[in-house]
Each structure stands twice: as C-alpha cells, then as structure tokens.
Design a protein around this motif. Sequence first.
Motif, mmCIF file in Angstrom:
data_model
loop_
_atom_site.group_PDB
_atom_site.id
_atom_site.type_symbol
_atom_site.label_atom_id
_atom_site.label_comp_id
_atom_site.label_asym_id
_atom_site.label_seq_id
_atom_site.Cartn_x
_atom_site.Cartn_y
_atom_site.Cartn_z
ATOM 1 N N GLU A 86 11.218 1.434 -3.169
ATOM 2 C CA GLU A 86 11.844 0.039 -3.309
ATOM 3 C C GLU A 86 11.478 -0.259 -4.892
ATOM 4 O O GLU A 86 12.578 -0.626 -5.776
ATOM 5 C CB GLU A 86 11.532 -1.119 -2.622
ATOM 6 C CG GLU A 86 11.850 -1.058 -1.243
ATOM 7 C CD GLU A 86 11.297 -2.287 -0.483
ATOM 8 O OE1 GLU A 86 11.035 -3.391 -1.030
ATOM 9 O OE2 GLU A 86 11.127 -2.196 0.754
ATOM 10 N N GLU A 107 14.067 -0.127 -8.388
ATOM 11 C CA GLU A 107 14.137 -1.650 -8.930
ATOM 12 C C GLU A 107 13.980 -0.872 -10.473
ATOM 13 O O GLU A 107 14.849 -1.467 -11.323
ATOM 14 C CB GLU A 107 13.388 -2.402 -8.422
ATOM 15 C CG GLU A 107 13.388 -3.677 -9.243
ATOM 16 C CD GLU A 107 12.519 -4.592 -8.737
ATOM 17 O OE1 GLU A 107 12.132 -5.536 -9.467
ATOM 18 O OE2 GLU A 107 12.244 -4.765 -7.526
ATOM 19 N N LYS A 122 7.493 1.177 0.257
ATOM 20 C CA LYS A 122 7.434 -0.004 -0.893
ATOM 21 C C LYS A 122 7.383 0.756 -2.299
ATOM 22 O O LYS A 122 8.243 0.227 -3.176
ATOM 23 C CB LYS A 122 6.036 -0.748 -0.885
ATOM 24 C CG LYS A 122 5.798 -1.776 -1.730
ATOM 25 C CD LYS A 122 4.691 -2.643 -1.685
ATOM 26 C CE LYS A 122 4.707 -3.844 -2.376
ATOM 27 N NZ LYS A 122 3.232 -4.548 -2.324
#
Length: 480
Positions: free
Chosen positions: A145, A149, A142
């Motif tokens: 990610e 981003e 996570k």
Amino acid sequence: MRKIVIANRGEIAVRIIKTAKNMGIKTVAVYSEADRNAPHVIQADEAVCIGPAPSSESYLKGDTIIKVAKDKNADAIHPGYGFLSENAEFAEKVKANDLLFIGPKPHAIRVMGSKLAAKDAVKSYDIPMVPGIDEAITDVGKTKEIANEIGFPILIKASAGGGGKGMRIVEREAELAEQMKRAISEAESAFGDGSVFIEKYVASPRHVEIQVLADSFGNTLHLFERECSVQRRHQKVVEEAPSAVLTPELRAKMGEAAVKVARACDYLGAGTVEFLLDENHNFYFLEMNTRLQVEHPVTEWITGIDLVEQQIKIAQGEALDFKQEDLAIHGHAIELRVYAEDSFDNFMPSVGTLERYRPPSGENIRVDDGFREGMQVPIHYDPMLSKLITWGKTRNEAIQRMLTAIEAYEVVGVSTTLPFGRFVCEHEAFRSGAFDTHFVKKYYSEEILQEQMKVDAEIAAKVALHRYLKDLEKLRLPNQ
C-alpha cells in the motif's frame, strides 16, 4: 588530560597518536596478536595485547579495554571509528568507570544508531526527508500500500544498518515480498535487529555529508561538506571536499540542517550528518554518524582544523575557540581509500605479505596508514591499507596531484584499489563533476581497466624504446 587509551588499530590509531603527541598527551595502544608488530603498537608510549586476532576476542572486548585504561592510569578512551566507536553501552561503561569517552553522549549514539529513531528525533526540526514510512514494518500487504502510494522504485532499509547491508531496491510490486524477506534476514544476521522501513528510491543521488562539531557550551558548527558519491557495494572509495556541485546558498542550507540534526540529539564532539542530493539538487536527511569519519582528512585540509584535537578538547570540557563565521574553504582535497582489494576482480579482498610498500610523499600529499613493508595484511579486519589524500588550490590541481601520487605509490604482494583510483581521476564524468553514486555501475568494469592498462603499457614501451634509441645516437662516435 594526560593519557589516552586508543581502542582501535591501523591508520586511525596512528592518526590519533600523532595528534596526542602534538598536544603532549601520552598514549596507550591496545592490539591483537595479529597486530603485534603494527606501527600503532610501536608508536604509542605504551602497548597492551588484549587477545587473539578475531575482533570479537580483542578490539570488541570493551571490558578488557576499560581495564587496560584503569591499570595504566589513563584519563580517557578514544574509540576511533568502527569497532566500539558507536556502541552506547561501551560509552556508558567508560563513564561509569570515571573515564572520559572521546565521543558523543550515549543518548546521541543510541538515537542516531537507529535510522528510525534518528528520523523521529529530527522530524520536528523541518529537515527534508525522503518520502516513505518512519516506522518498522514487516507486513507485506501494508508495504505494498505504502509503496504504491509513494511510487516505485522503493528502497527497503535496515533500521540498524550501514554499509549497504539489509538494503534492497524494489522496482516492481511482484518483487516486494521476496526482497522484504531477504532484507529482514540480512539485517538480523548483520545487526541482530531485523527492523526495516521503506522510502522512495532516489534514482540518481549524490552522497553529500556535512562535518559538525559541538561542545558542551551550546556551540554547534558545521565545517562544510564532503562529496562521497564514488562507492563500491554502497561503501565509499573516493571522497573530496568541497563538492563540485554545491552552490554557496545550498552549502549554507545543508550546513544549517546538519547543525539542527546535531542539536536534535544534544550532540557532543565531532559527527557527520549524511544527505542524499537528487538530480535537481534537493537534499534529504539520510543518517548521522556519531564518530570521526574515515574521510575526515579532506575536511581538515580545506579548513585547517585538526578534528582529533577538537574531539579531545571538547571531551575535556573546553569550548570551541572559533565561530561559524571564522571558517572558510581553502582549496580542494581528495582522498582515495587504498584497500587491499583486487580492482580487476570485483574488488575481492587480497591478502598476503607487503613485499614492497613505499607510499608517496611530497608537497600537498598526505598518507595516513597503519602498515609498513614486510607486514602481513590480515584477513580479520577491514582491508584498508591507507588513505591517500592530496590538496590543490583548485579541484583540477588536487586531481592531478592524486594521479601523480598514485603513480608513485609502490605496493607489491597484494592487489589494491590504486588502479581504480586512477581510473576515477582520469574519467571525464568525475573530472567534470557530473557523477552520482552509480559511478561504478555506469562506467567501471574490469575489462575497461585492463584495456586501459594495456594501452598505458604500450605507450610506456614506445616511450622507453624512443629514449633508448636517442641514447644510442648520443653514444655513437662521430666516425661510425
């Protein structure tokens, strides 16, 4: 308020005693066996030994300090900074024992003591935040990610952190898993809480903080900013007020944001809201320190406000007797933290006996210290000997006075950060105001300082020789 127990040591204990005496309030010092002959023990009206040298057996023993307060019929406890100053449980126990805690409410300490809780508390107040995630995270997948981003580099930070502990800069995705592991481990070791979160790393930030005061009548004010960007190991060494780069408009915006942060946690007393300022002068909320700051003297000097006096007045239920529009910046102040550290050896701690200790004095020079000549610098506590503060009508005048004060400061027996302070004040980046938190990384090295000292010694030797030869000429008889 008739009597205060000071739950601290060193220069901050001496500082509190000074204001308490001016207000006609008696003081009780607590001290460890290592501090038996310390100035704060001698200067207080009463003193009580509370245990051996380690802080865990003395200055961190809240129940013992509360007992001292009750035994001495004190009205309040002032925690200073460090030790128990941001311990919500201690603040609650003080109140439960019918004593005043000279600081914020336990709720504010608890909320602002967690970076994640602090972000959550202020997010509805339109406070600028660094892009990132505002929740604890341990899942590396996570994290990858989110990092992709917001974009690398990112910063992993301990939620309960401070002083650079539990903090890791990650430049590439390949480094993420290992750095997460290290940050969590360090956070658990340092704070007993392994919670970490991530945010965008601001590459060239300045560290600018706003002093706030809040009373119990709904009045919350800011006392302008302090620039704290000259740091080593993420810890401040040189601070100044005001900042060299803030415009009046930006100062007003940051001040308003700081007041909103204080109101978000129903703050009471003196506190500091810290911001990062990027190269484009965008500012982002960093954290709030729910106590008096080490660097508070620079704010006192430019505003004329005694912050310890205000803390005491607020704690005993008084309203602030000035308004925001009454405050103005007068001149410029600079503070150097004089640590017992070796500026020539990566700021390693330096312990020993102060064989000679002569702080400077004079107009617009202030020294807050808790040592005297002949004392041993203990290994058990923070290595700060003193705070050296100077004031000038202009920033340049304050810098020049700091250089004069550093030159006059005599310390023999331990190494100090005085040579580093001189290096900073003479460096063009600092003098011009064009610096950030990477000042040490960009400009400082032991080799540069040694070379500078060598050149200075050569110049001093030549000047001494020139004076000697001149004196010889004056002493020669006319017929020689």
